[in-house]
Design a protein around this motif. Sequence first.
Motif, short mmCIF file in Angstrom:
data_model
loop_
_atom_site.label_atom_id
_atom_site.label_comp_id
_atom_site.label_asym_id
_atom_site.label_seq_id
_atom_site.Cartn_x
_atom_site.Cartn_y
_atom_site.Cartn_z
N VAL A 1 0.36 7.01 8.51
CA VAL A 1 0.59 8.37 8.04
C VAL A 1 0.18 8.52 6.58
CG1 VAL A 1 2.39 10.03 7.45
CG2 VAL A 1 2.42 8.94 9.68
N TYR A 2 0.58 7.55 5.75
CA TYR A 2 0.31 7.71 4.32
C TYR A 2 -1.17 7.62 3.98
CZ TYR A 2 0.52 2.56 4.37
OH TYR A 2 0.32 1.24 4.65
N TYR A 3 -1.97 6.99 4.85
CA TYR A 3 -3.42 6.97 4.63
C TYR A 3 -3.98 8.39 4.74
CZ TYR A 3 -8.38 5.88 5.17
OH TYR A 3 -9.74 5.83 5.00
N ASN B 1 -13.93 0.09 12.54
CA ASN B 1 -15.39 0.24 12.44
C ASN B 1 -15.83 1.70 12.33
OD1 ASN B 1 -15.24 1.27 15.08
ND2 ASN B 1 -15.84 -0.67 16.04
N GLY B 2 -14.87 2.62 12.46
CA GLY B 2 -15.20 4.04 12.33
C GLY B 2 -16.06 4.57 13.46
N LYS B 3 -16.16 3.78 14.53
CA LYS B 3 -16.99 4.19 15.68
C LYS B 3 -16.10 4.46 16.89
CE LYS B 3 -20.84 1.67 13.69
NZ LYS B 3 -21.78 0.55 13.78
N LYS C 1 -10.05 0.79 5.28
CA LYS C 1 -10.12 1.37 6.63
C LYS C 1 -9.16 0.71 7.61
CE LYS C 1 -13.38 4.17 5.37
NZ LYS C 1 -13.08 5.59 5.16
N GLY C 2 -8.70 -0.48 7.26
CA GLY C 2 -7.77 -1.18 8.15
C GLY C 2 -6.42 -0.52 8.27
N THR D 1 0.82 -1.21 0.00
CA THR D 1 0.00 0.00 0.00
C THR D 1 0.85 1.25 0.00
OG1 THR D 1 -1.68 -1.21 1.25
CG2 THR D 1 -1.92 1.17 1.12
N PHE D 2 1.93 1.27 0.80
CA PHE D 2 2.78 2.45 0.83
C PHE D 2 3.39 2.70 -0.56
CE2 PHE D 2 7.01 4.39 1.27
CZ PHE D 2 6.63 5.63 1.77
N ASN D 3 3.79 1.61 -1.22
CA ASN D 3 4.37 1.76 -2.55
C ASN D 3 3.35 2.29 -3.55
OD1 ASN D 3 6.67 0.76 -1.40
ND2 ASN D 3 6.51 -1.27 -2.32
N THR D 4 2.08 1.88 -3.41
CA THR D 4 1.05 2.41 -4.31
C THR D 4 0.83 3.89 -4.04
OG1 THR D 4 -0.78 1.78 -2.84
CG2 THR D 4 -0.12 0.18 -4.50
#
Length: 309
Positions: free
Chosen positions: A188-190, A261-263, A182-183, A152-155
Motif C-alpha cells: 500500500v505504501y508504495y 519485472n513490470g510485465k 520494484k520489489g 521502507t515503511f518507516n522511510t
Amino acid sequence: MKSLKKTAFLFFIILLSCQEKSNSVFPLTDYDTEIEMKKVGDEMTIFENTLNKLYRESEKNPHKTLEKIDSLYKAYENEKDIYKVQIKENIAGDLRMLKAELLYNMGKYERSIDILKMGTSRHDEVGLVCNYVKLKKFDEAKRILDSIPNYTFNTFIYANFYETIGKKAEALKIYKSIQKDKGINHFVYYKLAVERINELEKETPTLLNSVYYETGRPDFEVCDADNENRTKIMKLISQLPEVKHLKNWNSTEIFEAPRLNGKNYYWIKVNSDNNEQFNFFVYQKTFEIKYYDKKNNKLLSLNDWRKTR
C-alpha cells in the motif's frame, strides 16, 4: 503479516500449555498438539471477526465503540476459558491499538498518546509520531523517527513528516527511493509514495499536514498478495509431462513475477541435478504457458517446443 506473528505466538503458547498437561503417564502426541493449536487459533479468528466488526462500527459511532472496547477488555481480563486465556495478551494489545487509533481519528491526540505509551511496538511508535505531528510537537516526532529502524515503511513515514514541516525536496527524495524498489510495488505504501511524487511534482503542490496512521484492522490488506496465482502456477508447471518425468529434478522456482519485472508474466525455472533446465513463461491473466528458449532468446508454444525435443 500480522497473522504470521500471531501464528508463531500461538504455537509458543500451545507448547507451554502442552507441557503443563503432559505430566500424565501419556504425553500429548503431535496430533493432540495440532488439535490444541486449532482450538486456540479458532478463538483468535473469532476475536479478529469481532475486532473487524468494531472497526466498522467505529466509522459510524466512535464513542459507542470506545465503550464497547472497555467492556470487552474487562471481559477478557476476567476470562477463565483455557483457550481464550492463552490469547489474552494478544487481545489486550489489539484492543489497545484500536482505542488509540479511534482517539487519534477523533482528534483526541493527548489521550491517544497516553494509550500508545503503554506499548513498545513499532506500531505504537509510528502512532506516537502521528499524534505529535497533529499537535505540532515536531521535535518529539523527529526524536522517535530517528530512533526507529530504517525499514521502507518507516522511510515512507519519514517522508510524510518532511512534508508536514515544509521540506518538500527531502520528502520527494525519499518517495523516489521507494519508487525505485520494484520489489515492494505490491505494498500500500508504495502506491501512496507514487501518489505523493505525482502531487509534489506539480507546480503548486499541496503538502501533507499529517502522517499516515497505520491501522490495526485485521482485514486491512497491507499488500496485493499474489499467493493464489503462485500456487496455481506451481501446480500447472508440476503437471507438465516434461516436468513430471524430469530425471533428478532439483527445484522449481518463480524467478520473476509481474510485480518485479513490470510485465504480464511469471518466469518459472525448473532445474535438475544434471544441469538440465526448463524455462517457462506463465501469463498472469490467462495462465497460458510458453517455453522460453533462453539460448536463442525465443518464445515457443508448448507444442512447438515439444517438436524440437
